[in-house]
Structures are given as structure tokens and as C-alpha cells.
Design a protein around this motif. Structure first.
Motif, short mmCIF file in Angstrom:
data_model
loop_
_atom_site.label_atom_id
_atom_site.label_comp_id
_atom_site.label_asym_id
_atom_site.label_seq_id
_atom_site.Cartn_x
_atom_site.Cartn_y
_atom_site.Cartn_z
N GLU A 185 0.83 -1.21 0.00
CA GLU A 185 0.00 0.00 0.00
C GLU A 185 0.86 1.26 0.00
N THR A 186 1.02 1.84 -1.20
CA THR A 186 1.77 3.09 -1.38
C THR A 186 1.03 3.92 -2.44
N ASP A 187 1.59 5.08 -2.77
CA ASP A 187 1.00 5.91 -3.83
C ASP A 187 0.93 5.16 -5.15
N LEU A 188 1.90 4.24 -5.37
CA LEU A 188 1.96 3.48 -6.62
C LEU A 188 0.72 2.64 -6.84
N THR A 189 0.16 2.11 -5.74
CA THR A 189 -1.00 1.22 -5.84
C THR A 189 -2.28 1.90 -5.36
N ALA A 190 -2.19 3.23 -5.12
CA ALA A 190 -3.34 3.95 -4.57
C ALA A 190 -4.52 3.94 -5.54
N GLY A 191 -4.21 3.77 -6.84
CA GLY A 191 -5.28 3.77 -7.85
C GLY A 191 -6.10 2.48 -7.89
N LEU A 192 -5.65 1.44 -7.18
CA LEU A 192 -6.41 0.18 -7.17
C LEU A 192 -7.75 0.40 -6.48
N SER A 193 -8.79 -0.18 -7.04
CA SER A 193 -10.12 -0.06 -6.41
C SER A 193 -10.13 -0.87 -5.11
N ASP A 194 -11.08 -0.55 -4.24
CA ASP A 194 -11.22 -1.32 -3.00
C ASP A 194 -11.44 -2.80 -3.30
N GLU A 195 -12.20 -3.06 -4.40
CA GLU A 195 -12.47 -4.46 -4.78
C GLU A 195 -11.16 -5.16 -5.17
N ALA A 196 -10.33 -4.45 -5.95
CA ALA A 196 -9.06 -5.05 -6.40
C ALA A 196 -8.15 -5.31 -5.19
#
Ligand code: NAD
Length: 243
Positions: A185-196
Motif C-alpha cells: 500500500e503506497t502511492d503506486l497502488t493507490a489507484g487500485l479499487s477497494d475491490e481489487a
């Protein structure tokens, strides 16, 4: 507790995420740490907050700038013991939607940027015939991932930079390893949806996504004398995630 007292370390992309956590872990172990970031003032602020010795502006795609900066850090501190080539970018796109600019940017930053950093680190470390380098690969570089063809290709290359450089530099007392994080969990993966995120956590035997500190502690181990007989490895830090 890992002891890095007296060691001089450099972390690229150390202003946030895994890089910043790595700076914190190395400082905690007693190392003198220099961090870099693309923006000089952000790097200075992050360094002050993390207890690092300095924060410097650096774009890792600029080979000459990387070489000059690494040489400068080694000169100022008399040596360079540890380099973490952490800077990286990720731009997801399905195969048919991949832009040529994204291919260049990803390969320039992740592959060429890592290579420039490892090359400059090796040059600085060869004088003392000792040192430890860690590069940031990825679980997707080992297994592939839909929508991440370019990023996965770049991280497979990063893993092989570690394997090859380790073979070349071992006799000179320099160890080179990679960590291959899962979903952190960082800015790099912040775009992942809650579902993802929930889906990835569900496929992870340890039942959660990773934190930057999970990765930083493994990097700290790899650069320490506790890992004196470890080189050329790509170590998963992924909670057991199966892709
Ligand atoms: P992040 O986006 O939070 O941080 C990346 C850092 O790299 C930032 O400080 C950024 O400014 C820097 N950077 C990017 N391009 C740069 C350039 N050209 N020159 C200098 N600095 C540059 O990402 P993160 O999640 O902390 O990722 C750190 C590393 O770990 C990356 O190499 C990433 O690919 C890798 N990784 C992350 C994950 C994850 O799930 N977060 C998983 C596997 C691998």
C-alpha cells in the motif's frame, strides 16, 4: 537488531512509499543515509523528517546525473556501503491500449534508471571492495500480470540486473540482490479499487496487503552482514500472494 552503524547508504526515490520506509529502517539501524527524489525540495523535506543526512534531487533516467551524484556522496562520506535502487514507476494498460510514451518512460525509469544506479554504485564500491546493493523487482516481474505487460517486463529486467551484476561483482566483495514485493500500500497502488485490493488480499495467504515497512525490513536485512552469504537472489516480499 541489525547494526548498520558506520555504514553510508543511498536510497533513490526515497521521498515516499517503500523508499522512505527503507530510509527509516536504515537510519534506525544506525546508518548515515542520503536519499534522493525527483524534486530537490521534497527530497530535503523528507530527509529532515526521516533523520537522513541529506536529501538530493535526482532523475534516475539521467545517467550522467546519477554517476555524478553517487560519486559525490561517496566522496563526501569517504565511502559508499549500501545502495538501494528503489525509484520506479508503474502505468497499467491492457495490451492494445499501451502508449509508446509509456513504454519509453517505464523502461527508462525502471530498467535504465536501475542500471545507471547499480553501475554508479559498483564503481564507488569497487575502490573498497565491499558493498551491498538492492534493487526493486516485483512479483509481476516473476509471474506476469494482465494489464501490466510493460511494467512486468521492466521488473523482469530489474531482477536480471541483480542476478547478472551479482555474478560480475561477487569476487569484488559486492553483493547484489533484489526484492520482489507483492501488492504494497503506497502511492503506486493507490489507484487500485477497494475491490481489487480486497481481491489481492484474499489471494494472499497472510490475508492482507503489504506495508512499506514490510519491504524495508527485508531490504535492511539484505544489506546487512546477516546476509553476508546472500547474493544474486530475488526475494519475494508478498505475503505468499499467488498470481
Ligand atoms: P511510490 O510511487 O510511492 O514511490 C516511487 C518513488 O520513485 C517516488 O519517490 C518517485 O518520486 C521516485 N521516482 C519515480 N521516477 C523517478 C525518476 N525518474 N527519478 C528519480 N526518482 C523517481 O512507489 P513505491 O510503491 O514506494 O515503489 C517503490 C519501488 O518498489 C518501485 O520501483 C516499484 O516499482 C517497486 N514495487 C512496488 C510495489 C507496490 O505494490 N507498491 C510492488 C512491487 C514493486
Amino acid at each position: 537488531m541489525t547494526d548498520l552503524a558506520g555504514r553510508v547508504a543511498l536510497v533513490t526515490g526515497g521521498t515516499r512509499g517503500i523508499g522512505l520506509a527503507t530510509v527509516g529502517a536504515l537510519v534506525e539501524a544506525g546508518a548515515t543515509v542520503v536519499l534522493t527524489g525527483r524534486d530537490e525540495s521534497t527530497a530535503k523535506e523528507a530527509a529532515a523528517a526521516a533523520g537522513a543526512a541529506a536529501g538530493l534531487g535526482l532523475d534516475v533516467t539521467d545517467a550522467k546525473a546519477v554517476s555524478t551524484l553517487v560519486r559525490g556522496v561517496a566522496k563526501e562520506h569517504g565511502k559508499l556501503d549500501v545502495v538501494v535502487a528503489n525509484a520506479g514507476i508503474m502505468e497499467d494498460a491492457l495490451l492494445g491500449m499501451i502508449r509508446a510514451e509509456s513504454v519509453s518512460a517505464t523502461l527508462d525509469t525502471n530498467v535504465a534508471g536501475t542500471l545507471h544506479t547499480v553501475q554508479a554504485a559498483a564503481r564507488a564500491m569497487l575502490r573498497k571492495k565491499t558493498g551491498a546493493i538492492v534493487v526493486l523487482a516485483s512479483i509481476v516481474g516473476e509471474h506476469g500480470s494482465a494489464g501490466q505487460t510493460v511494467y512486468a517486463a521492466s521488473k523482469a529486467a530489474v531482477a536480471n540486473i541483480a542476478r547478472s551484476a551479482a555474478k560480475e561483482l561477487g569476487r569484488s566483495g559486492i553483493r547484489v540482490n533484489a526484492v520482489a514485493p507483492g501488492v504494497i500500500e503506497t502511492d503506486l497502488t493507490a489507484g487500485l479499487s477497494d475491490e481489487a485490493k480486497a481481491e489481492n488480499a484474499g489471494r494472499t495467504p497472510l490475508g492482507r496487503l503489504g506495508t512499506p515497512e514490510d519491504v524495508a525490513k527485508v531490504i535492511r536485512f539484505l544489506v546487512s552482514d546477516d546476509a553476508a552469504y546472500v547474493t544474486g537472489q530475488v526475494l519475494g516480499v508478498d505475503g505468499g500472494l499467488v498470481l
